[in-house]
Design a protein around this motif. Structure first.
Motif, PDB file in Angstrom:
ATOM      1  N   VAL A   1      11.574   1.714 -12.863  1.00 11.75           N
ATOM      2  CA  VAL A   1      11.225   2.457 -11.657  1.00 11.75           C
ATOM      3  C   VAL A   1      10.470   3.714 -12.065  1.00 11.75           C
ATOM      4  O   VAL A   1      10.612   4.209 -13.188  1.00 11.75           O
ATOM      5  CB  VAL A   1      12.488   2.830 -10.845  1.00 11.75           C
ATOM      6  N   PRO A   2       9.636   4.264 -11.174  1.00 12.62           N
ATOM      7  CA  PRO A   2       8.916   5.496 -11.472  1.00 12.62           C
ATOM      8  C   PRO A   2       9.893   6.639 -11.712  1.00 12.62           C
ATOM      9  O   PRO A   2      11.030   6.601 -11.216  1.00 12.62           O
ATOM     10  CB  PRO A   2       8.080   5.733 -10.216  1.00 12.62           C
ATOM     11  N   PRO A   3       9.466   7.667 -12.488  1.00 14.33           N
ATOM     12  CA  PRO A   3       8.109   7.867 -13.003  1.00 14.33           C
ATOM     13  C   PRO A   3       7.902   7.184 -14.359  1.00 14.33           C
ATOM     14  O   PRO A   3       8.862   6.841 -15.040  1.00 14.33           O
ATOM     15  CB  PRO A   3       8.033   9.377 -13.145  1.00 14.33           C
ATOM     16  N   TYR A   4       6.615   7.008 -14.718  1.00 17.81           N
ATOM     17  CA  TYR A   4       6.234   6.479 -16.013  1.00 17.81           C
ATOM     18  C   TYR A   4       5.635   7.608 -16.850  1.00 17.81           C
ATOM     19  O   TYR A   4       5.032   8.540 -16.305  1.00 17.81           O
ATOM     20  CB  TYR A   4       5.202   5.362 -15.855  1.00 17.81           C
ATOM     21  N   ASP A   5       5.799   7.544 -18.164  1.00 16.42           N
ATOM     22  CA  ASP A   5       5.238   8.597 -19.014  1.00 16.42           C
ATOM     23  C   ASP A   5       3.753   8.359 -19.249  1.00 16.42           C
ATOM     24  O   ASP A   5       3.147   7.430 -18.700  1.00 16.42           O
ATOM     25  CB  ASP A   5       6.008   8.698 -20.341  1.00 16.42           C
TER      26      ASP A   5
ATOM     27  N   TYR B   1       0.810  -1.223   0.000  1.00 13.16           N
ATOM     28  CA  TYR B   1       0.000   0.000   0.000  1.00 13.16           C
ATOM     29  C   TYR B   1       0.845   1.276   0.000  1.00 13.16           C
ATOM     30  O   TYR B   1       0.376   2.340  -0.403  1.00 13.16           O
ATOM     31  CB  TYR B   1      -0.929   0.009   1.217  1.00 13.16           C
ATOM     32  N   ASP B   2       2.098   1.195   0.462  1.00 14.39           N
ATOM     33  CA  ASP B   2       2.928   2.393   0.514  1.00 14.39           C
ATOM     34  C   ASP B   2       3.848   2.513  -0.699  1.00 14.39           C
ATOM     35  O   ASP B   2       4.554   3.512  -0.830  1.00 14.39           O
ATOM     36  CB  ASP B   2       3.751   2.434   1.794  1.00 14.39           C
ATOM     37  N   ALA B   3       3.843   1.528  -1.575  1.00 10.18           N
ATOM     38  CA  ALA B   3       4.649   1.591  -2.794  1.00 10.18           C
ATOM     39  C   ALA B   3       3.779   1.872  -4.017  1.00 10.18           C
ATOM     40  O   ALA B   3       4.164   2.628  -4.903  1.00 10.18           O
ATOM     41  CB  ALA B   3       5.421   0.293  -2.995  1.00 10.18           C
ATOM     42  N   ARG B   4       2.609   1.274  -4.057  1.00  7.30           N
ATOM     43  CA  ARG B   4       1.727   1.451  -5.206  1.00  7.30           C
ATOM     44  C   ARG B   4       1.333   2.915  -5.435  1.00  7.30           C
ATOM     45  O   ARG B   4       1.393   3.405  -6.571  1.00  7.30           O
ATOM     46  CB  ARG B   4       0.474   0.577  -5.044  1.00  7.30           C
ATOM     47  N   PRO B   5       0.932   3.679  -4.416  1.00  9.00           N
ATOM     48  CA  PRO B   5       0.564   5.073  -4.661  1.00  9.00           C
ATOM     49  C   PRO B   5       1.714   5.926  -5.183  1.00  9.00           C
ATOM     50  O   PRO B   5       1.486   6.964  -5.817  1.00  9.00           O
ATOM     51  CB  PRO B   5       0.098   5.568  -3.284  1.00  9.00           C
ATOM     52  N   LEU B   6       2.936   5.499  -4.914  1.00 12.56           N
ATOM     53  CA  LEU B   6       4.102   6.269  -5.357  1.00 12.56           C
ATOM     54  C   LEU B   6       4.561   5.856  -6.750  1.00 12.56           C
ATOM     55  O   LEU B   6       5.608   6.287  -7.213  1.00 12.56           O
ATOM     56  CB  LEU B   6       5.241   6.114  -4.351  1.00 12.56           C
ATOM     57  N   GLY B   7       3.794   5.005  -7.400  1.00 13.06           N
ATOM     58  CA  GLY B   7       4.069   4.686  -8.793  1.00 13.06           C
ATOM     59  C   GLY B   7       4.694   3.339  -9.045  1.00 13.06           C
ATOM     60  O   GLY B   7       4.964   2.995 -10.199  1.00 13.06           O
TER      61      GLY B   7
END
Length: 230
Positions: free
Chosen positions: A94-98, A69-75
Motif C-alpha cells: 500500500v502507499p506510500p512508495y519510496d 481514476y480515484d485510486a491511481r492518483p493517490l498512489g
C-alpha cells in the motif's frame, strides 16, 4: 479505497450455491428425491462442502485498484490480480512508495475471504490505459501525468466529468470523437475479466469465488456513486 477495502467490513451472503435441499417425505408416501437449490451453468466439479442448511460466506464486493481514476492518483499501483491474492490471504503493498518504487507498508487479512469482486470505475478504463502506456501519444500530457501521481489534483479532471449533467470525455486524452478511449477501454476490461477468472477456484474445494464487476459512477449531480454492477 486505495487500500483495496482492506479495512472495510466484509459483507456476508447466505449463498445457495453448492447446497442441496432435503425434502420432507409426505405422510404415507415414498420420500421424494432431494431438490437441488443450485443449477450449474458451467461444466465444473461440485463443491464438497455443500450443506443442506446452506453455508455463510464472507467477502467484499467493492474493491478499487490502480485501474480506478480515484485510486491511481493517490498512489495505488495494484491490479485486480493483486486484490484477489490479498482477499485469499496474501500480503499486499500500500502507499506510500519510496524513491525506488518500494512500498513502505504491506497489509494482510487475518482471515481470508470466501469471495470478492473488483469494481473499478468503468467510465475511465480507456483513459487509464492511454495514460499508463509510455508509447501512447498522450502519455506526457499534463492530465495523464497528474493521473499517474497527482494526488487529489489528479482526480479533478475526471471528477468534473462524472458530476456533470451532460458528461463528455476529455478531448485532450480521448480525441474529439472519443474513439481512442473507447477502443482502449476494451483491453483493460478484458484484463479485469481474465484476472477474475484466474483467481476463481473451480475445483471441488471451492475455496474462493470471484465476481466480475465494475462501479457505475453515473450522472447527473453525482447521484450514482458506489453503484456496483456484479
Amino acid at each position: 479505497m486505495n487500500r483495496l477495502s482492506a479495512l472495510s467490513l466484509a459483507c456476508g451472503l447466505l449463498c445457495g450455491g453448492c447446497t442441496e435441499q432435503a425434502s420432507q417425505p409426505a405422510s404415507g408416501n415414498s420420500p421424494p428425491a432431494p431438490q437441488s437449490l443450485v443449477t450449474y451453468t458451467e461444466d465444473r466439479e461440485a463443491c464438497v462442502n455443500r450443506s443442506p442448511t446452506r453455508n455463510a460466506y464472507f467477502g467484499d464486493l467493492h474493491i478499487h485498484t490502480g485501474f480506478s481514476y480515484d485510486a491511481r492518483p493517490l498512489g495505488t499501483q495494484t491490479t485486480p490480480a493483486d486484490a484477489y491474492a490479498f482477499a485469499r490471504g496474501a500480503p499486499i503493498p500500500v502507499p506510500p512508495y519510496d524513491e525506488n518504487g518500494e512500498p513502505q507498508e504491506q497489509l494482510s487479512l487475518k482471515t481470508p475471504l470466501d469471495f470478492a469482486a473488483v469494481t473499478d470505475h468503468s467510465e475511465f478504463f480507456g483513459e487509464l490505459v492511454l495514460c499508463s502506456d509510455p508509447t501512447s501519444s498522450v502519455y506526457d500530457h499534463k492530465t495523464c501525468q497528474l493521473l499517474r501521481d497527482g494526488g487529489g489534483a489528479g482526480m479533478f479532471p475526471f471528477v468534473k466529468v462524472v458530476i456533470a449533467t451532460n458528461p463528455e470525455r476529455l478531448p485532450e486524452i480521448c480525441g474529439e470523437d472519443s474513439a481512442a478511449c473507447l477502443d482502449a477501454s476494451i483491453s483493460l476490461w478484458q484484463i479485469t475479466q481474465d484476472m477474475a477468472e484466474d483467481a476463481y477456484d473451480r475445483s471441488s474445494s471451492c475455496e474462493f469465488t470471484t465476481f466480475i464487476g465494475y462501479e457505475h459512477t453515473g450522472t447527473p449531480n453525482a447521484n450514482n456513486y458506489h453503484r456496483n454492477v456484479i
